[in-house]
Design a protein around this motif. Structure first.
Motif, PDB file in Angstrom:
ATOM      1  N   GLU A  51       0.835  -1.207   0.000  1.00 13.89           N
ATOM      2  CA  GLU A  51       0.000   0.000   0.000  1.00 13.89           C
ATOM      3  C   GLU A  51       0.869   1.256   0.000  1.00 13.89           C
ATOM      4  O   GLU A  51       0.557   2.249  -0.652  1.00 13.89           O
ATOM      5  CB  GLU A  51      -0.910  -0.033   1.217  1.00 13.89           C
ATOM      6  N   GLN A  84       2.110   1.497  -3.603  1.00 10.21           N
ATOM      7  CA  GLN A  84       1.130   1.752  -4.657  1.00 10.21           C
ATOM      8  C   GLN A  84       0.189   2.903  -4.339  1.00 10.21           C
ATOM      9  O   GLN A  84       0.047   3.825  -5.130  1.00 10.21           O
ATOM     10  CB  GLN A  84       0.340   0.468  -4.938  1.00 10.21           C
ATOM     11  N   ARG A  85      -0.462   2.877  -3.168  1.00  9.37           N
ATOM     12  CA  ARG A  85      -1.441   3.925  -2.863  1.00  9.37           C
ATOM     13  C   ARG A  85      -0.763   5.233  -2.457  1.00  9.37           C
ATOM     14  O   ARG A  85      -1.186   6.315  -2.831  1.00  9.37           O
ATOM     15  CB  ARG A  85      -2.361   3.427  -1.742  1.00  9.37           C
ATOM     16  N   GLN A 136      -6.396  13.981  -1.833  1.00  8.17           N
ATOM     17  CA  GLN A 136      -6.559  12.849  -2.732  1.00  8.17           C
ATOM     18  C   GLN A 136      -7.917  12.183  -2.571  1.00  8.17           C
ATOM     19  O   GLN A 136      -8.521  11.735  -3.531  1.00  8.17           O
ATOM     20  CB  GLN A 136      -5.446  11.819  -2.501  1.00  8.17           C
ATOM     21  N   SER A 137      -8.398  12.086  -1.322  1.00  9.52           N
ATOM     22  CA  SER A 137      -9.624  11.322  -1.117  1.00  9.52           C
ATOM     23  C   SER A 137     -10.887  12.155  -1.312  1.00  9.52           C
ATOM     24  O   SER A 137     -11.897  11.660  -1.770  1.00  9.52           O
ATOM     25  CB  SER A 137      -9.617  10.661   0.260  1.00  9.52           C
TER      26      SER A 137
END
Ligand SMILES: [Zn+2]
Length: 286
Positions: free
Chosen positions: A146, A149-150, A244-245
């Motif tokens: 994570e 990637q995230r 981002q979210s």
């Protein structure tokens, strides 16, 4: 980090592949209470979705016992985490003893999917966390992926930063700082409580940096390690995660600090290497 062949901690508990039994938390413990309890958990970043904590009915479907088959990469990662934990044991023992205090080691629990802690049941989506009542760090090793990637924060020392940040919370617990913050938060408004949380989290970043200072002194750092930690600290800043979210930031709701603050306090700990330099509670320059 040069870690291969170095001592691994004996305080790692491997619960991977062992699912949480619904019966264990059934009966009197309702989902609402569990969620209230889990808020005491100090998770690594604000991005973890606490609403994903399952209630006992959901957990009933998770009771099948499976044998956990780890890949070679996971095996190596588990060894790395054990070495990092061992290095934190040595460093904090030394620092505590220089301050006439005794350091007691935290435990570290490796798990997959869901885990039961003294703070309640948590899922991988919560992210790595420290539970003060049982003095253990909980981590699902999939967080490494994570991070890559995230959060776009690859590298072994990004993971080392995560572990040593959680150990930083353990240090705060032993020093009584966590109790003080809990009491202060009890009578505070939500915005004030969040600010206490930010100060606590930035101090954990600072303590992570202090640990890195000692790792450098032992000549265990490799080229790029500190950059990996700084990049990870930036990646898990509240402003970055919120942008981002949800596309915008709400500073009053920050619980961990901005990217810039998290980097700065880690780096301050790294360059100073002392307990004294990390008083995030009495500074205007947070
Ligand atoms: Zn934290």
């Amino acid at each position: 980090m040069k870690w291969q062949g170095r001592r691994q901690s004996t305080n790692v508990e491997d619960r991977r592949g062992r699912s949480v039994k619904g019966a264990a938390i059934g009966g009197g413990v309702g989902g609402g209470i569990l969620i209230a309890v889990i808020m005491l958990v100090l998770n690594f970043c604000g991005g973890g979705d606490l609403s994903q904590i399952p209630d006992s009915t959901q957990l009933d479907s998770q009771t099948a016992a499976t044998t956990y088959q780890e890949t070679q990469q996971e095996d190596e990662l588990a060894q790395f985490v054990s070495v990092v934990l061992a290095e934190t044991e040595d460093v904090w023992t030394e620092i505590f003893s220089a301050n006439d205090m005794a350091y007691s080691y935290p435990g570290l629990v490796l798990y997959t999917d869901y885990v039961e802690s003294a703070c309640g049941i948590a899922g991988s989506a919560t992210g790595p966390f420290y539970c003060p009542p049982d003095q253990k760090v909980y981590i699902d090793l999939s967080f490494y992926k994570e991070l890559q990637q995230r959060f776009n924060a690859p590298g072994d020392f990004a993971m080392a930063y995560v572990i040593s940040h959680e150990v930083g919370h353990h240090v705060q617990n032993l020093l009584g700082i966590m109790d003080e913050v809990n009491s202060a938060q009890a009578g505070a408004s939500e915005a004030e409580a969040n600010e206490y949380s930010v100060r606590l989290e930035l101090q954990a970043d600072y303590l992570s940096g202090v640990w890195a200072h000692y790792v450098e002194r032992m000549n265990l750092l490799e080229e790029g390690d500190i950059d990996e930690a700084l990049n990870a600290a930036s990646a898990v800043g509240d402003d970055r995660i919120q942008k981002q979210s949800q596309g915008y930031v709400v500073p009053d709701s920050f619980t961990h600090g901005t990217s810039e603050q998290r980097q700065r306090w880690f780096y301050k700990g790294f360059t100073t290497g002392t307990l004294e330099g990390g008083d995030t509670f009495n500074t205007d320059n947070l």
